[in-house]
Design an enzyme around this catalytic site. Structure first.
Site, PDB file in Angstrom:
ATOM      1  N   GLU A  31       0.827  -1.207   0.000  1.00 51.63           N
ATOM      2  CA  GLU A  31       0.000   0.000   0.000  1.00 51.63           C
ATOM      3  C   GLU A  31       0.863   1.259   0.000  1.00 51.63           C
ATOM      4  OE1 GLU A  31      -3.053   0.058  -0.549  1.00 51.63           O
ATOM      5  OE2 GLU A  31      -3.902  -1.863   0.079  1.00 51.63           O
ATOM      6  N   ARG A  76       0.351   3.822  -3.195  1.00 54.57           N
ATOM      7  CA  ARG A  76      -0.312   5.082  -2.862  1.00 54.57           C
ATOM      8  C   ARG A  76       0.687   6.234  -2.717  1.00 54.57           C
ATOM      9  NH1 ARG A  76      -5.790   3.785   0.556  1.00 54.57           N
ATOM     10  NH2 ARG A  76      -5.779   1.527   0.369  1.00 54.57           N
ATOM     11  N   ASP A 106      -4.968  -9.540  -7.822  1.00 51.48           N
ATOM     12  CA  ASP A 106      -5.333  -8.735  -8.980  1.00 51.48           C
ATOM     13  C   ASP A 106      -4.194  -7.980  -9.652  1.00 51.48           C
ATOM     14  OD1 ASP A 106      -5.195  -7.236  -6.658  1.00 51.48           O
ATOM     15  OD2 ASP A 106      -7.225  -6.451  -6.792  1.00 51.48           O
ATOM     16  N   GLU A 117     -12.735  -0.042  -9.629  1.00 54.20           N
ATOM     17  CA  GLU A 117     -12.355  -0.972 -10.696  1.00 54.20           C
ATOM     18  C   GLU A 117     -13.322  -0.975 -11.886  1.00 54.20           C
ATOM     19  OE1 GLU A 117     -10.240  -1.830  -7.092  1.00 54.20           O
ATOM     20  OE2 GLU A 117     -12.426  -1.800  -7.436  1.00 54.20           O
TER      21      GLU A 117
END
Length: 524
Positions: A109, A113, A245, A427
């Site tokens: 993350e 980010r 993903d 998404e």
């Protein structure tokens, strides 16, 4: 020299003033939603990670470095909020990325980010603000310390205050998404700084993925779990959803960012997509015959090695249509574009099916694999009860299934809404935006607008936008959560689909999994 990456964006015809006027009104509405969210953060949670959109409280969830601020930098630029951007950039001087406040960090993350946000803002301003690059380098060097293990596989839930080396014998299995989703950011940092140490770090991971890809239980795909000690994939669960993903998404995007110089990524992408088509994709059994495509899950029994297919879909999987669409163009696989379109259509359908007009987090569906999928109401009802082997349905069994469908709000062919929440995820609109830019299909803009209006209606709160508790209920309560990706991804993609096509053209930029655009070189 880098190989030419084919031009992939549709050649749009000039818009009329009337057409543009209507689109501009939609774009303005999205911008207002962003400003409402940003002002809530700025007023109540400045320099904290998140604002709670209902209560106005602040949160530290991602290292206490101001996640929403940095995640939103490029969105501020794209929307022309230059004064807000300049103010945010000035505040970066006070953030120390060499030492977080939190005792441990999520490396994945933090990478997508924070590092992604800094690099993207640097690219969009063409290096105007030195602090963006300085802080990106500072953070990149900090994250490199997580790679300080005997085999170069990083700690992913990293207790940064203790050297990663000492934790080697206690490291647990990690998710494939965490393992395979650092390549774009580290590569871009090497490209900008000229220092190859960042790229070299992720190349170790790439070599492992390449070596193991065709030796798993489903060749071409990796299971969710990876053993960082044995460098093996012991997992039995295969999916392109959560925990997996972006590892697949980054294969084609890293190929583009590198100008096609590494065929590893082409080979891995094609192997993965072919295995998805063979093992994971299924058609929804829709009453109206609407063409929809989804990606399910496969689980192996660890003892017998028998596999079971799950007709499950989730909002996180909606990225797949955009990924397959880009791959179809980049690798000249035109038949895959129709697959991308049906995958996007499946997610649009899931939005339209809910009373709120918003897709829930997780669904189980009646569907078909590798055969035509004609509507069969009894099969759907049997599936609700888990009685898929029966051929004739007694009246009392049918009544029981119909009652469950009514109580749980299950419209055909939904078998179960495993998680009814909407977490402000991006998404679906991401893939709709990409498909629009690839094909020029104007109807996708109307679809996006319908989705945005429904989200606006159901999730707006006093200090931003809040997670919707139940997408089946038009009067549903909201949860006091607004993650930074709402500003960095969801609203950005809604804004871009209503922007002029040369705004962040797909022939010039690729987006990381947090929606941050990186400039890439398309050498002729």
């Amino acid at each position: 020299m880098p190989r030419l990456i084919p031009y992939i964006q549709h050649q749009f015809n000039p818009e009329t003033k009337n057409d543009r006027r209507g689109i501009e009104e939609r774009k303005h509405a999205v911008k207002q939603a962003f400003k409402h969210s940003w002002n809530g953060y700025k007023k109540h949670a400045w320099l904290w990670d998140e604002v709670s959109p209902i209560s106005g409280e602040h949160k530290s969830t991602l290292g206490s470095w101001g996640a929403t601020l940095i995640d939103s930098l490029d969105t501020l630029l794209i929307m022309g909020l230059n004064g807000e951007f300049e103010h945010a950039v000035e505040c970066l001087h006070d953030i120390d990325f060499s030492r977080p406040i939190a005792p441990s960090i999520n490396v994945f993350e933090t990478n997508i980010r924070y590092l992604g946000g800094l690099l993207s803002a640097h690219d969009l301003t063409e290096g105007k603000h030195q602090v963006l690059l300085d802080k990106a380098r500072e953070l990149g060097d900090f994250l490199l310390s997580a790679f300080n293990t005997p085999n170069g596989i990083p700690e992913t839930r990293w207790n940064w205050s203790t050297p990663a080396l000492t934790h080697e014998s206690r490291r647990e299995n990690i998710f494939i998404a965490e393992l395979g989703s650092m390549s774009l950011e580290f590569t871009r940092l090497s490209q900008i700084t000229g220092d190859t140490k960042y790229f070299d770090a992720i190349q170790t991971i790439t070599d492992i993925l390449h070596k193991t890809q065709n030796s798993t239980r489903l060749p071409g795909l990796w299971p969710v779990l990876f053993d960082p000690n044995k460098l093996q994939f012991p997992g039995t669960h295969f999916t392109v959803g959560g925990m997996a993903d972006s590892a697949y998404e980054y294969l084609v995007k890293e190929f583009i960012l590198l100008g096609g110089r590494l065929d590893q990524y082409r080979e891995m992408y094609i192997s993965a997509v072919e295995s998805m088509k063979l093992n994971l994709l299924f058609s929804g059994m829709t009453p109206d015959g609407r063409a929809t495509l989804f990606s399910g899950d496969v689980r192996f029994d660890s003892k017998s090695d028998q596999k079971a297919f799950e007709y499950q879909t989730e909002h996180l999987k909606c990225f797949l249509g955009g990924m397959v669409g880009i791959g179809a163009k980049v690798f000249d696989r035109p038949s895959d574009l129709s697959i991308a379109r049906d995958l996007v259509e499946g997610c649009i359908w899931a939005y339209d099916l809910m009373p709120t007009g918003i897709m829930p987090e997780t669904l189980y569906l009646s569907g078909c694999r590798n055969v035509s999928c004609e509507w069969d109401e009894e099969r759907w009802l049997r599936g609700i009860l888990g009685r898929t082997d029966e051929r004739n349905m007694p009246a009392q069994v049918r009544e029981a299934a119909e009652q469950i469908a009514f109580i749980q709000g299950l419209k055909p062919p939904i078998l179960e809404v495993a998680d009814p929440t909407y977490r402000l995820r991006p998404e679906a609109i991401e893939s709709i935006f990409i498909l629009y830019r690839l094909t020029g299909e104007k109807s996708l803009q109307d679809t996006a607008w319908r989705m945005f209006q429904n989200i606006e209606k159901s999730t707006r709160a006093e200090h931003g936008y809040a997670v919707l508790n139940d997408t089946r209920d038009t009067e549903s309560a909201k949860l006091d959560v607004m993650e930074s990706f709402w500003l960095s991804e969801t609203l950005k993609y809604f804004y871009l689909i209503f922007s002029v096509p040369d705004c962040l053209s797909l022939d010039e930029y690729i987006f990381n999994t947090e929606g941050h655009p990186f400039k890439y070189l398309n050498v002729k």
